[in-house]
Design a protein around this motif. Structure first.
Motif, PDB file in Angstrom:
ATOM      1  N   ARG A 112     -96.158 119.949 -24.933  1.00 54.70           N
ATOM      2  CA  ARG A 112     -94.772 119.527 -24.752  1.00 54.70           C
ATOM      3  C   ARG A 112     -94.330 119.819 -23.324  1.00 54.70           C
TER       4      ARG A 112
ATOM      5  N   ARG B 159     -89.901 115.891 -23.387  1.00 54.41           N
ATOM      6  CA  ARG B 159     -90.946 115.008 -23.884  1.00 54.41           C
ATOM      7  C   ARG B 159     -91.760 115.699 -24.968  1.00 54.41           C
ATOM      8  N   ARG B 160     -91.924 115.028 -26.100  1.00 53.86           N
ATOM      9  CA  ARG B 160     -92.679 115.604 -27.203  1.00 53.86           C
ATOM     10  C   ARG B 160     -94.158 115.688 -26.833  1.00 53.86           C
TER      11      ARG B 160
END
Length: 349
Positions: free
Chosen positions: A33, A37-38
């Protein structure tokens, strides 16, 4: 003499040989991560868990290679189909027990979900459930060898190799390595995943003449640091291995502690399992899995220092000693058998 994992037909297909889409999806799954943003589907997993899932998926792909059905251009996880899994499971049943069958299918499903989180694997979960219902763990009692006997066996292998005049240098180095692995694992029964991943100057460290196994919390199943000083009785054999025999095996740039005698690089997880089983079979008469070293340590602790009830759980890095007693400690039955034997001998005198 070859490493068993190098010559047997079954292996875990290296990731560089995976289908292109599988390989790309696997690498993407590990992306961490970053701020908003994942991360990838596996970003939450410990590195050791991620590696294990990859190894299990590699076994499945290797089956497809050997059966001539691997499609190199297939989408991620697309080859995890009922037909392919049925063939894979048929092979598993011919060579491993019911517990390993269930664990392998469970991890295959997890790996496939990491490759393609949208794939429908309800059918595979049903197979997994069916396998769980028929699992029959094998008794460990007939495989129990106490830790002191394993240490003696390991150091005997080392000494025999050193004084031998009829062995090649590679054969000597391999036997010293195997003996040292047995002795260290008997005294310091960490999990095989951690033992196989030991690297000099990273988690296998020399400090003031002593050597330490120093695992970070992220490396252990318990998510706690695990630090152990290598017992002094092992140090002479360890020095001989590091100074004389490891360089004989080494043919690549790696800090891995354990080196394959075939490839000259880090000894694989499977290669270590096979080497330990072969070495214990030749010395104590039973080809032991690495997990049995944890049973040996807990049972030896209970037999010899039963007044310290926490020693076994500390050796195995358990928080709750009930886990140690339930799954690893055979001391009660051993002690009872010894007492019974003494009574019988007295009756016969």
């Amino acid at each position: 003499m070859f490493e068993i994992d190098d010559v047997q037909k079954v292996r875990s297909l290296p990731i560089e040989l995976w289908p292109v889409a599988d390989r790309a999806a696997w690498q993407a799954a590990r992306q961490p991560r970053e701020r908003l943003r994942r991360g990838g589907a596996a970003s939450h997993l410990k590195a050791i868990t991620f590696a294990d899932l990859g190894r299990r998926y590699g076994y499945f792909l290797d089956f497809l290679v050997r059966s001539g059905t691997l499609a190199l251009e297939a989408p991620p996880a697309a080859q995890v189909t009922p037909a392919n899994v049925e063939g894979f499971l048929t092979e598993l049943r011919s060579r491993v027990g019911s517990v390993t069958q269930h664990g392998t299918i469970y991890k295959l499903r997890r790996a496939a979900k990491l490759l393609d989180p949208t794939c429908d694997l309800d059918w595979l979960m049903e197979i997994e459930t069916d396998l769980a219902l028929v699992m029959q763990p094998r008794s460990k009692a007939d495989q129990l060898v106490l830790a002191e006997r394993l240490v003696e066996a390991g150091l005997t292998l080392v000494e025999a190799a050193i004084v031998s005049s009829g062995m090649s240098e590679t054969a000597k180095a391999r036997q010293v390595r195997n003996g040292l692995m047995i002795a260290i694992l008997a005294l310091h029964p960490i999990r095989l995943k951690n033992f196989a991943s030991l690297e000099i100057d990273r988690n296998f460290i020399e400090t003031d003449g002593a050597w330490w196994i120093a695992l970070k919390a992220s490396e252990t199943k318990e998510k706690r640091p695990d630090e152990r000083e290598v017992d002094a009785m092992i140090l002479p054999a360890l020095r001989v291995y590091l100074e004389r025999h490891r360089p004989v095996l080494l043919r690549s740039e790696t800090n891995a502690l354990w080196i394959s005698s075939n490839r000259g690089e880090a000894l694989s997880y499977g290669g270590m399992e096979a080497a330990i089983a072969e070495a214990t079979r030749s010395t104590v008469g039973i080809g032991l899995g690495a997990h049995m070293f944890r049973t040996a340590a807990a049972s030896s602790a209970a037999i010899h220092v039963g007044d310290n009830p926490h020693l076994g759980s500390a050796l195995l890095h358990h928080r709750d000693r009930r886990i140690t007693n339930k799954h690893y400690n055979f001391a009660s039955s051993l002690s009872s058998s010894e007492k019974l034997g003494n009574l019988i001998r007295k009756g016969l005198d």
